[in-house]
Design a protein around this motif. Structure first.
Motif, PDB file in Angstrom:
ATOM      1  N   THR A  30     -22.015 -55.463   1.394  1.00 37.54           N
ATOM      2  CA  THR A  30     -21.117 -56.268   2.006  1.00 37.54           C
ATOM      3  C   THR A  30     -19.752 -56.024   1.659  1.00 37.54           C
ATOM      4  O   THR A  30     -18.708 -55.665   2.441  1.00 37.54           O
ATOM      5  CB  THR A  30     -21.314 -57.758   2.193  1.00 37.54           C
ATOM      6  N   ASP A  31     -19.531 -55.920   0.370  1.00 41.05           N
ATOM      7  CA  ASP A  31     -18.384 -55.667  -0.283  1.00 41.05           C
ATOM      8  C   ASP A  31     -17.772 -54.243  -0.217  1.00 41.05           C
ATOM      9  O   ASP A  31     -16.672 -53.958  -0.486  1.00 41.05           O
ATOM     10  CB  ASP A  31     -18.082 -55.958  -1.735  1.00 41.05           C
ATOM     11  N   ARG A  32     -18.601 -53.447   0.218  1.00 40.61           N
ATOM     12  CA  ARG A  32     -18.035 -51.821   0.433  1.00 40.61           C
ATOM     13  C   ARG A  32     -17.666 -51.855   1.805  1.00 40.61           C
ATOM     14  O   ARG A  32     -17.270 -50.718   2.568  1.00 40.61           O
ATOM     15  CB  ARG A  32     -19.202 -50.926   0.193  1.00 40.61           C
ATOM     16  N   GLY A  33     -18.181 -52.872   2.774  1.00 40.61           N
ATOM     17  CA  GLY A  33     -17.757 -52.658   4.344  1.00 40.61           C
ATOM     18  C   GLY A  33     -17.744 -53.941   5.133  1.00 40.61           C
ATOM     19  O   GLY A  33     -18.983 -54.321   5.600  1.00 40.61           O
ATOM     20  N   PRO A  34     -16.959 -54.830   4.836  1.00 39.21           N
ATOM     21  CA  PRO A  34     -16.958 -56.304   5.461  1.00 39.21           C
ATOM     22  C   PRO A  34     -16.590 -56.354   6.844  1.00 39.21           C
ATOM     23  O   PRO A  34     -17.001 -57.520   7.449  1.00 39.21           O
ATOM     24  CB  PRO A  34     -16.373 -57.099   4.647  1.00 39.21           C
ATOM     25  N   ASP A  35     -16.052 -55.440   7.275  1.00 40.11           N
ATOM     26  CA  ASP A  35     -15.681 -55.569   8.838  1.00 40.11           C
ATOM     27  C   ASP A  35     -16.523 -55.304  10.022  1.00 40.11           C
ATOM     28  O   ASP A  35     -16.296 -55.889  11.076  1.00 40.11           O
ATOM     29  CB  ASP A  35     -14.188 -54.777   8.834  1.00 40.11           C
ATOM     30  N   LYS A 121     -24.990 -52.561  16.724  1.00 44.94           N
ATOM     31  CA  LYS A 121     -23.970 -52.590  15.963  1.00 44.94           C
ATOM     32  C   LYS A 121     -22.789 -53.533  16.540  1.00 44.94           C
ATOM     33  O   LYS A 121     -22.920 -53.622  17.480  1.00 44.94           O
ATOM     34  CB  LYS A 121     -23.567 -51.289  15.547  1.00 44.94           C
ATOM     35  N   GLU A 122     -22.029 -54.165  15.457  1.00 44.55           N
ATOM     36  CA  GLU A 122     -21.085 -55.142  15.960  1.00 44.55           C
ATOM     37  C   GLU A 122     -20.054 -55.375  14.748  1.00 44.55           C
ATOM     38  O   GLU A 122     -20.399 -54.983  13.622  1.00 44.55           O
ATOM     39  CB  GLU A 122     -21.732 -56.520  16.284  1.00 44.55           C
ATOM     40  N   MET A 149     -15.729 -50.390   5.919  1.00 45.04           N
ATOM     41  CA  MET A 149     -14.378 -50.675   5.900  1.00 45.04           C
ATOM     42  C   MET A 149     -13.288 -49.761   6.640  1.00 45.04           C
ATOM     43  O   MET A 149     -13.260 -48.688   5.985  1.00 45.04           O
ATOM     44  CB  MET A 149     -14.291 -50.883   4.270  1.00 45.04           C
ATOM     45  N   ALA A 150     -12.724 -50.332   7.619  1.00 44.85           N
ATOM     46  CA  ALA A 150     -12.015 -49.305   8.321  1.00 44.85           C
ATOM     47  C   ALA A 150     -10.846 -48.959   7.824  1.00 44.85           C
ATOM     48  O   ALA A 150     -10.000 -49.765   7.511  1.00 44.85           O
ATOM     49  CB  ALA A 150     -11.811 -49.752   9.884  1.00 44.85           C
ATOM     50  N   THR A 151     -10.563 -47.927   7.170  1.00 47.49           N
ATOM     51  CA  THR A 151      -9.328 -47.374   6.605  1.00 47.49           C
ATOM     52  C   THR A 151      -8.526 -46.634   7.433  1.00 47.49           C
ATOM     53  O   THR A 151      -7.167 -46.381   7.025  1.00 47.49           O
ATOM     54  CB  THR A 151      -9.467 -46.818   5.389  1.00 47.49           C
ATOM     55  N   GLU A 152      -9.073 -45.789   8.388  1.00 49.99           N
ATOM     56  CA  GLU A 152      -8.193 -44.785   9.077  1.00 49.99           C
ATOM     57  C   GLU A 152      -8.251 -45.051  10.545  1.00 49.99           C
ATOM     58  O   GLU A 152      -7.851 -44.292  11.494  1.00 49.99           O
ATOM     59  CB  GLU A 152      -8.879 -43.471   9.079  1.00 49.99           C
ATOM     60  N   SER A 153      -8.749 -46.307  11.073  1.00 44.03           N
ATOM     61  CA  SER A 153      -8.770 -46.685  12.548  1.00 44.03           C
ATOM     62  C   SER A 153      -9.015 -48.119  12.782  1.00 44.03           C
ATOM     63  O   SER A 153      -9.526 -48.768  11.821  1.00 44.03           O
ATOM     64  CB  SER A 153     -10.151 -45.695  13.320  1.00 44.03           C
ATOM     65  N   ALA A 154      -8.976 -48.672  13.857  1.00 41.60           N
ATOM     66  CA  ALA A 154      -9.086 -50.100  14.216  1.00 41.60           C
ATOM     67  C   ALA A 154     -10.403 -50.428  13.847  1.00 41.60           C
ATOM     68  O   ALA A 154     -11.577 -49.800  13.886  1.00 41.60           O
ATOM     69  CB  ALA A 154      -8.869 -50.252  15.454  1.00 41.60           C
ATOM     70  N   VAL A 155     -10.728 -51.902  13.565  1.00 44.18           N
ATOM     71  CA  VAL A 155     -11.992 -52.402  13.504  1.00 44.18           C
ATOM     72  C   VAL A 155     -12.434 -52.742  14.787  1.00 44.18           C
ATOM     73  O   VAL A 155     -12.214 -53.774  15.372  1.00 44.18           O
ATOM     74  CB  VAL A 155     -11.577 -53.935  12.637  1.00 44.18           C
ATOM     75  N   THR A 156     -13.448 -51.939  15.439  1.00 41.08           N
ATOM     76  CA  THR A 156     -14.135 -52.258  16.698  1.00 41.08           C
ATOM     77  C   THR A 156     -15.550 -51.979  16.757  1.00 41.08           C
ATOM     78  O   THR A 156     -16.052 -51.241  15.658  1.00 41.08           O
ATOM     79  CB  THR A 156     -13.372 -51.202  17.611  1.00 41.08           C
ATOM     80  N   THR A 157     -16.048 -52.435  17.730  1.00 38.63           N
ATOM     81  CA  THR A 157     -17.739 -52.059  17.606  1.00 38.63           C
ATOM     82  C   THR A 157     -17.643 -50.674  17.950  1.00 38.63           C
ATOM     83  O   THR A 157     -18.980 -49.926  17.234  1.00 38.63           O
ATOM     84  CB  THR A 157     -18.359 -53.040  18.643  1.00 38.63           C
TER      85      THR A 157
END
Length: 297
Positions: A30-35, A121-122, A149-157
């Motif tokens: 989770t802490d590597r990718g929580p979004d 995925k969600e 963890m989105a670093t270069e784009s929006a947080v989307t499904t």
């Protein structure tokens, strides 16, 4: 920074536990990718092709499936899971189904297609995503998962992994590809189309294209080492196999464990500690620019 997990079962007795084991591995990252999070599970063979559909809610999905059945004069076996529905369609009707959905069901996306593979995925914490789709209750031979963890784009499904561009083929990725736009244009000239601007979808499309051209999974991944610029760890699933490759620099963390019962992958060792017999496993870091693949024949 993202988290990847994968589990390939050699021992059929563990197949009822695939989902529960993979769910715990996914939550640990989770802490590597929580979004957002997603996973692919390879379960039993479907009748024809299983299409995993995603929509805003079950009402919209049910309306689309009902309209599809009426238009094509077919009846589909369905499995509903939160914002996704899996429908089993005759192989000869797949193109018709895709065309009708594109023309008549805006807001309904096809996430994956396969005889055995289902992708879910969600957006949200990995534990919540796994719970929404009841990953713990799923069975199968192998599966892969990703926390983003989105670093270069929006947080989307749509930006969540895994990405799939071929039947029973999917890929998750940790890293960044610097030449994905050039490769996208090359693949579009070969007839591929893409739903997002995500570099990982390009990587998935590249592997699907290479395998359609006759390459094995291992050969396709070896050629990716020549054709991709950037840094990456890929974990790939196919109907019969599971594979891992890291770029020649291998700056992204990765660890694997193998026993007589399974092969497991995690971005960090802590993702593997809950697996049965891990204390007796051969634990190793996959070498840079080397393809590791396991396939049933």
């Amino acid at each position: 920074m993202c988290g990847i997990v994968g589990l390939y079962l050699k021992n059929p007795k563990l197949e009822p536990q695939l989902g529960s084991l993979l769910s715990k591995m996914l939550e640990t990252m989770t802490d590597r990718g929580p979004d957002s999070a997603g996973f692919a599970v390879y379960g039993s063979d479907g009748a024809g092709v299983k299409l995993t559909l995603r929509g805003p809610d079950q009402a919209a999905l049910a309306k689309a499936v009902s309209g599809l059945e009426e238009a094509l004069k077919l009846s589909f076996e369905t499995a509903e899971r939160d914002t996704h529905t899996v429908i089993a369609v005759p192989a000869e009707s797949e193109d018709q189904v895709r065309s009708w959905l594109k023309a008549n069901a805006p807001g309904i996306d096809i996430v994956s297609a396969g005889r055995r593979m289902e992708i879910y995925k969600e957006v949200g914490l990995p534990a919540h995503v796994a719970e929404r789709f009841d990953l713990a209750g799923m069975t199968g031979t192998h599966g892969i998962g990703h926390t983003r963890m989105a670093t270069e784009s929006a947080v989307t499904t749509n930006g969540a992994h895994p990405f799939s561009t071929g039947i029973d083929e999917c890929l998750v990725h940790n890293g960044s590809l610097s030449n994905h736009n050039d490769l996208r244009r090359r693949l579009e000239r070969e007839g591929l189309s893409f739903a997002t601007r995500n570099d990982t979808e390009v990587a998935a499309g590249y592997l699907s294209w290479r395998m359609r051209e006759g390459a094995s999974l291992k050969e396709a991944l070896e050629s990716s080492l020549r054709d991709f610029d950037g840094f990456f760890t890929f974990v790939v699933g196919t109907e019969t196999g599971f594979a891992v490759v890291r770029d020649p620099i291998a700056c992204k963390p990765a660890v694997m464990a193998e026993t007589d019962d399974y092969v497991a992958f995690g971005s960090e060792y802590r993702a593997l500690v809950g697996l049965p017999g891990i204390d007796k496993a051969r634990v190793f870091e996959p070498e840079p620019a080397r393809v590791y693949a396991w396939e049933r024949h």
